[in-house]
Motif scaffolding. Structure first.
Motif, PDB file in Angstrom:
ATOM      1  N   SER A 104       3.532  -9.576   2.914  1.00 45.77           N
ATOM      2  CA  SER A 104       4.616  -9.173   2.021  1.00 45.77           C
ATOM      3  C   SER A 104       5.920  -9.848   2.445  1.00 45.77           C
ATOM      4  O   SER A 104       6.064 -10.284   3.587  1.00 45.77           O
ATOM      5  CB  SER A 104       4.784  -7.657   2.048  1.00 45.77           C
ATOM      6  OG  SER A 104       5.417  -7.294   3.245  1.00 45.77           O
ATOM      7  N   THR A 105       6.848  -9.971   1.505  1.00 44.31           N
ATOM      8  CA  THR A 105       8.142 -10.574   1.791  1.00 44.31           C
ATOM      9  C   THR A 105       8.849  -9.751   2.875  1.00 44.31           C
ATOM     10  O   THR A 105       9.505 -10.283   3.767  1.00 44.31           O
ATOM     11  CB  THR A 105       8.993 -10.577   0.516  1.00 44.31           C
ATOM     12  OG1 THR A 105       8.198 -11.077  -0.533  1.00 44.31           O
ATOM     13  CG2 THR A 105      10.231 -11.433   0.679  1.00 44.31           C
ATOM     14  N   LYS A 106       8.686  -8.473   2.766  1.00 50.89           N
ATOM     15  CA  LYS A 106       9.301  -7.572   3.763  1.00 50.89           C
ATOM     16  C   LYS A 106       8.861  -7.955   5.163  1.00 50.89           C
ATOM     17  O   LYS A 106       9.647  -7.892   6.107  1.00 50.89           O
ATOM     18  CB  LYS A 106       8.866  -6.128   3.477  1.00 50.89           C
ATOM     19  CG  LYS A 106       9.882  -5.351   2.665  1.00 50.89           C
ATOM     20  CD  LYS A 106       9.532  -3.895   2.743  1.00 50.89           C
ATOM     21  CE  LYS A 106       9.613  -3.243   1.379  1.00 50.89           C
ATOM     22  NZ  LYS A 106       8.678  -2.134   1.248  1.00 50.89           N
ATOM     23  N   HIS A 107       7.615  -8.369   5.301  1.00 52.89           N
ATOM     24  CA  HIS A 107       7.070  -8.670   6.612  1.00 52.89           C
ATOM     25  C   HIS A 107       7.867  -9.771   7.309  1.00 52.89           C
ATOM     26  O   HIS A 107       8.217  -9.649   8.496  1.00 52.89           O
ATOM     27  CB  HIS A 107       5.604  -9.080   6.489  1.00 52.89           C
ATOM     28  CG  HIS A 107       4.943  -9.344   7.803  1.00 52.89           C
ATOM     29  ND1 HIS A 107       4.998 -10.563   8.415  1.00 52.89           N
ATOM     30  CD2 HIS A 107       4.253  -8.526   8.633  1.00 52.89           C
ATOM     31  CE1 HIS A 107       4.355 -10.492   9.564  1.00 52.89           C
ATOM     32  NE2 HIS A 107       3.885  -9.257   9.721  1.00 52.89           N
ATOM     33  N   ILE A 148      10.993 -10.769   6.723  1.00 51.05           N
ATOM     34  CA  ILE A 148      12.336 -10.274   7.041  1.00 51.05           C
ATOM     35  C   ILE A 148      12.266  -9.385   8.289  1.00 51.05           C
ATOM     36  O   ILE A 148      13.058  -9.522   9.225  1.00 51.05           O
ATOM     37  CB  ILE A 148      12.909  -9.463   5.855  1.00 51.05           C
ATOM     38  CG1 ILE A 148      13.080 -10.396   4.646  1.00 51.05           C
ATOM     39  CG2 ILE A 148      14.236  -8.822   6.219  1.00 51.05           C
ATOM     40  CD1 ILE A 148      13.463  -9.684   3.379  1.00 51.05           C
ATOM     41  N   TYR A 149      11.292  -8.559   8.298  1.00 50.80           N
ATOM     42  CA  TYR A 149      11.126  -7.636   9.418  1.00 50.80           C
ATOM     43  C   TYR A 149      10.915  -8.417  10.706  1.00 50.80           C
ATOM     44  O   TYR A 149      11.553  -8.133  11.737  1.00 50.80           O
ATOM     45  CB  TYR A 149       9.938  -6.712   9.157  1.00 50.80           C
ATOM     46  CG  TYR A 149       9.708  -5.722  10.259  1.00 50.80           C
ATOM     47  CD1 TYR A 149      10.530  -4.583  10.375  1.00 50.80           C
ATOM     48  CD2 TYR A 149       8.705  -5.899  11.200  1.00 50.80           C
ATOM     49  CE1 TYR A 149      10.336  -3.674  11.390  1.00 50.80           C
ATOM     50  CE2 TYR A 149       8.508  -4.997  12.223  1.00 50.80           C
ATOM     51  CZ  TYR A 149       9.327  -3.874  12.311  1.00 50.80           C
ATOM     52  OH  TYR A 149       9.136  -2.994  13.324  1.00 50.80           O
TER      53      TYR A 149
END
Ligand code: HEC
Length: 168
Positions: A155-158, A160-161
């Protein structure tokens, strides 16, 4: 007795096979190599008839005539030529009828055509088209697969995280 038998078998074979010279003349008329006396279009512009001394297959507007002899017989073919029930053929020959001699030659050609198996070339071409289509489809699938491999799997969140946690 044996000679008699041989003789009659020979006579039968003679009756079954069309006259070679006549059939060759018919092939030339069919293919347009020899022009029809009254200026009608050559059969090959609409019909295919593989074999029988023709190298090219011919047109695809109408059915192939390779087996017309066995399917509708000499009388049927003759009727088609003399009084064509189909508009394109009626238009082609209504004002440009074939002579009796031309009809006879074309009949002999179609008889020989029906007695010959389809040339290997025609079948081969079909086979290679099938193969070409299959290979083409495989290539498309392969390209799609390669393009798809670069898709995001996480995921894109991954990302960034991950960046945030590296900084922190
Ligand atoms: C302008 C095009 C055209 C030309 C030229 C033409 N035909 Fe036809 N022919 C047709 C059409 C269209 C049909 C209708 C059958 C179909 O559905 O394909 C047909 C049907 C036939 C049939 C009946 C086939 C069947 O099995 O029902 C025969 C036999 C035939 N033509 C013979 C000839 C011969 C022999 C010549 C040359 C002297 C010739 N045709 C020239 C267009 C043509």
């Amino acid at each position: 007795m044996a000679t008699l038998l041989a003789c009659s078998t020979f006579a039968l074979a003679q009756a079954a096979a069309p006259d070679a010279a006549l059939a060759a003349r018919g092939a030339r008329l069919f293919s347009g190599q020899t022009r029809l006396a009254n200026g009608g279009a050559a059969c090959i512009s609409c019909h295919a008839a593989a074999g029988g001394g023709l190298s090219s297959e011919g047109g695809h507007l109408a059915v192939g005539l390779g087996s017309a002899w066995t399917q509708i017989g000499p009388a049927g073919i003759q009727a088609m030529i003399a009084t064509p029930p189909f508009a394109p053929m009626a238009a082609a020959y209504g004002e440009h009828p074939l002579t009796a001699a031309e009809t006879g030659a074309i009949l002999a050609f179609l008889q020989r055509s029906a007695q010959q198996p389809r040339p290997a070339g025609a079948l081969q071409r079909q086979g290679s088209m099938l193969l070409g289509g299959g290979v083409g489809a495989l290539l498309v699938l392969l390209v799609l697969q390669l393009a798809w491999r670069r898709r995001k799997t996480l995921s894109t969140k991954h990302s960034i995280y991950a960046r945030q946690s590296r900084q922190g």
